[in-house]
Design a protein around this motif. Structure first.
Motif, PDB file in Angstrom:
ATOM      1  N   GLY A   1       0.670  -1.350  -0.095  1.00 38.14           N
ATOM      2  CA  GLY A   1      -0.006  -0.143  -0.167  1.00 38.14           C
ATOM      3  C   GLY A   1       0.789   1.225   0.100  1.00 38.14           C
ATOM      4  N   PHE A   2       2.286   1.187  -0.247  1.00 38.85           N
ATOM      5  CA  PHE A   2       2.979   2.450  -0.554  1.00 38.85           C
ATOM      6  C   PHE A   2       2.179   3.386  -1.451  1.00 38.85           C
ATOM      7  CE2 PHE A   2       5.057   2.316  -4.479  1.00 38.85           C
ATOM      8  CZ  PHE A   2       4.846   0.752  -4.951  1.00 38.85           C
ATOM      9  N   GLU A   3       2.580   4.540  -0.854  1.00 35.12           N
ATOM     10  CA  GLU A   3       1.716   5.857  -1.521  1.00 35.12           C
ATOM     11  C   GLU A   3       2.833   6.854  -1.981  1.00 35.12           C
ATOM     12  OE1 GLU A   3      -2.608   5.480   1.103  1.00 35.12           O
ATOM     13  OE2 GLU A   3      -1.201   7.441   1.306  1.00 35.12           O
ATOM     14  N   ALA A   4       2.364   7.539  -3.083  1.00 29.96           N
ATOM     15  CA  ALA A   4       3.325   8.566  -3.512  1.00 29.96           C
ATOM     16  C   ALA A   4       3.044   9.911  -3.015  1.00 29.96           C
ATOM     17  CB  ALA A   4       2.946   8.569  -5.217  1.00 29.96           C
ATOM     18  N   LEU A   5       4.221  10.743  -2.864  1.00 27.56           N
ATOM     19  CA  LEU A   5       3.883  12.142  -2.835  1.00 27.56           C
ATOM     20  C   LEU A   5       3.846  12.577  -4.234  1.00 27.56           C
ATOM     21  CD1 LEU A   5       4.373  14.511  -0.955  1.00 27.56           C
ATOM     22  CD2 LEU A   5       6.621  14.621  -1.581  1.00 27.56           C
ATOM     23  N   HIS A   6       2.882  13.361  -4.601  1.00 26.00           N
ATOM     24  CA  HIS A   6       2.225  13.718  -5.940  1.00 26.00           C
ATOM     25  C   HIS A   6       3.179  14.854  -6.546  1.00 26.00           C
ATOM     26  CE1 HIS A   6      -2.191  11.920  -5.109  1.00 26.00           C
ATOM     27  NE2 HIS A   6      -1.017  11.206  -4.845  1.00 26.00           N
ATOM     28  N   TYR A   7       4.535  14.257  -6.841  1.00 23.81           N
ATOM     29  CA  TYR A   7       5.129  14.970  -7.868  1.00 23.81           C
ATOM     30  C   TYR A   7       5.242  14.110  -9.165  1.00 23.81           C
ATOM     31  CZ  TYR A   7       7.058  18.046  -4.222  1.00 23.81           C
ATOM     32  OH  TYR A   7       7.200  19.039  -3.105  1.00 23.81           O
ATOM     33  N   TRP A   8       4.459  14.446  -9.895  1.00 25.72           N
ATOM     34  CA  TRP A   8       4.236  13.287 -11.090  1.00 25.72           C
ATOM     35  C   TRP A   8       4.866  14.168 -12.479  1.00 25.72           C
ATOM     36  CZ3 TRP A   8       2.965   8.862  -9.454  1.00 25.72           C
ATOM     37  CH2 TRP A   8       2.205   8.551  -8.473  1.00 25.72           C
ATOM     38  N   GLY A   9       5.567  13.105 -13.032  1.00 22.49           N
ATOM     39  CA  GLY A   9       6.318  13.537 -14.207  1.00 22.49           C
ATOM     40  C   GLY A   9       5.157  13.108 -15.327  1.00 22.49           C
ATOM     41  N   GLN A  10       5.858  13.267 -16.517  1.00 28.88           N
ATOM     42  CA  GLN A  10       5.002  12.812 -17.924  1.00 28.88           C
ATOM     43  C   GLN A  10       4.687  11.397 -17.733  1.00 28.88           C
ATOM     44  OE1 GLN A  10       3.516  15.361 -20.067  1.00 28.88           O
ATOM     45  NE2 GLN A  10       4.187  16.488 -18.367  1.00 28.88           N
ATOM     46  N   GLY A  11       5.752  10.653 -17.296  1.00 28.84           N
ATOM     47  CA  GLY A  11       5.434   9.194 -17.329  1.00 28.84           C
ATOM     48  C   GLY A  11       6.162   8.734 -18.610  1.00 28.84           C
ATOM     49  N   THR A  12       6.250   7.237 -18.628  1.00 27.20           N
ATOM     50  CA  THR A  12       6.832   6.733 -20.049  1.00 27.20           C
ATOM     51  C   THR A  12       5.987   5.574 -20.177  1.00 27.20           C
ATOM     52  OG1 THR A  12       8.986   5.826 -20.868  1.00 27.20           O
ATOM     53  CG2 THR A  12       8.389   5.372 -18.447  1.00 27.20           C
ATOM     54  N   GLN A  13       5.415   5.614 -21.440  1.00 27.86           N
ATOM     55  CA  GLN A  13       4.595   4.400 -21.704  1.00 27.86           C
ATOM     56  C   GLN A  13       5.233   3.057 -21.987  1.00 27.86           C
ATOM     57  OE1 GLN A  13       0.991   4.479 -22.253  1.00 27.86           O
ATOM     58  NE2 GLN A  13       1.178   2.315 -22.655  1.00 27.86           N
ATOM     59  N   VAL A  14       4.609   1.909 -21.514  1.00 26.40           N
ATOM     60  CA  VAL A  14       5.160   0.721 -21.644  1.00 26.40           C
ATOM     61  C   VAL A  14       3.992  -0.196 -22.442  1.00 26.40           C
ATOM     62  CG1 VAL A  14       5.628  -1.545 -20.666  1.00 26.40           C
ATOM     63  CG2 VAL A  14       6.777   0.612 -19.808  1.00 26.40           C
ATOM     64  N   THR A  15       4.165  -0.649 -23.598  1.00 27.25           N
ATOM     65  CA  THR A  15       3.266  -1.388 -24.345  1.00 27.25           C
ATOM     66  C   THR A  15       3.602  -2.708 -24.612  1.00 27.25           C
ATOM     67  OG1 THR A  15       2.489   0.765 -25.162  1.00 27.25           O
ATOM     68  CG2 THR A  15       1.695  -1.457 -26.359  1.00 27.25           C
ATOM     69  N   VAL A  16       2.817  -3.645 -24.300  1.00 24.79           N
ATOM     70  CA  VAL A  16       3.345  -5.135 -24.507  1.00 24.79           C
ATOM     71  C   VAL A  16       2.393  -5.799 -25.382  1.00 24.79           C
ATOM     72  CG1 VAL A  16       4.213  -7.157 -23.456  1.00 24.79           C
ATOM     73  CG2 VAL A  16       4.600  -5.173 -22.190  1.00 24.79           C
ATOM     74  N   SER A  17       2.833  -6.267 -26.506  1.00 24.73           N
ATOM     75  CA  SER A  17       1.991  -6.823 -27.434  1.00 24.73           C
ATOM     76  C   SER A  17       1.858  -8.483 -27.191  1.00 24.73           C
ATOM     77  CB  SER A  17       2.059  -6.666 -28.939  1.00 24.73           C
ATOM     78  OG  SER A  17       3.444  -7.000 -29.165  1.00 24.73           O
TER      79      SER A  17
END
Length: 124
Positions: A107-123
């Protein structure tokens, strides 16, 4: 000003691997417990793995044995090595410091310093 930057995402076939990296400005990453989170459209963001500033790690059950979180020797970059990827791992991946008072465990929780993220797509 805090800026978190994630990188390393991409498109792979099932069984493939990727290594994500996270850096940040305005934060002393080496002093922080850090986590990787992921989000699929329409669903809540979920914690995937975290690592304490001392290097103790935690994983959610769905990625145990496949993902490895680590920090570089200077502790200013946090990595997520992902092996044996499956379509269920497809998501936008984010890293963030853990919220003060949230331990690196279930249940660990983030301090809301969110970046743009990086997309991972697995086909499949």
């Amino acid at each position: 000003q805090v800026q978190v930057v994630e990188s390393g995402g991409g498109s792979v076939q099932a069984g493939g691997s990727l290594r994500l990296a996270c850096t940040a400005s305005g934060l002393r990453l080496e002093l922080l417990d850090m986590g990787w989170f992921r989000q699929v459209p329409g669903k809540e963001r979920e914690g995937v793995s975290c690592i304490t500033w001392r290097g103790v790690s935690h994983y959610v059950d769905s990625v145990k044995g496949r993902f490895t979180i680590s920090r570089d020797s200077a502790k200013i970059t946090v990595y997520l090595q992902m092996l044996s990827l499956s379509p269920e791992d497809t998501a936008m991946y984010y890293c963030a410091p853990l919220r003060s008072g949230s331990s690196c465990g279930d249940g660990f929780e983030a301090l809301h310093y969110w970046g743009q993220g990086t997309q991972v797509t697995v086909s499949s």
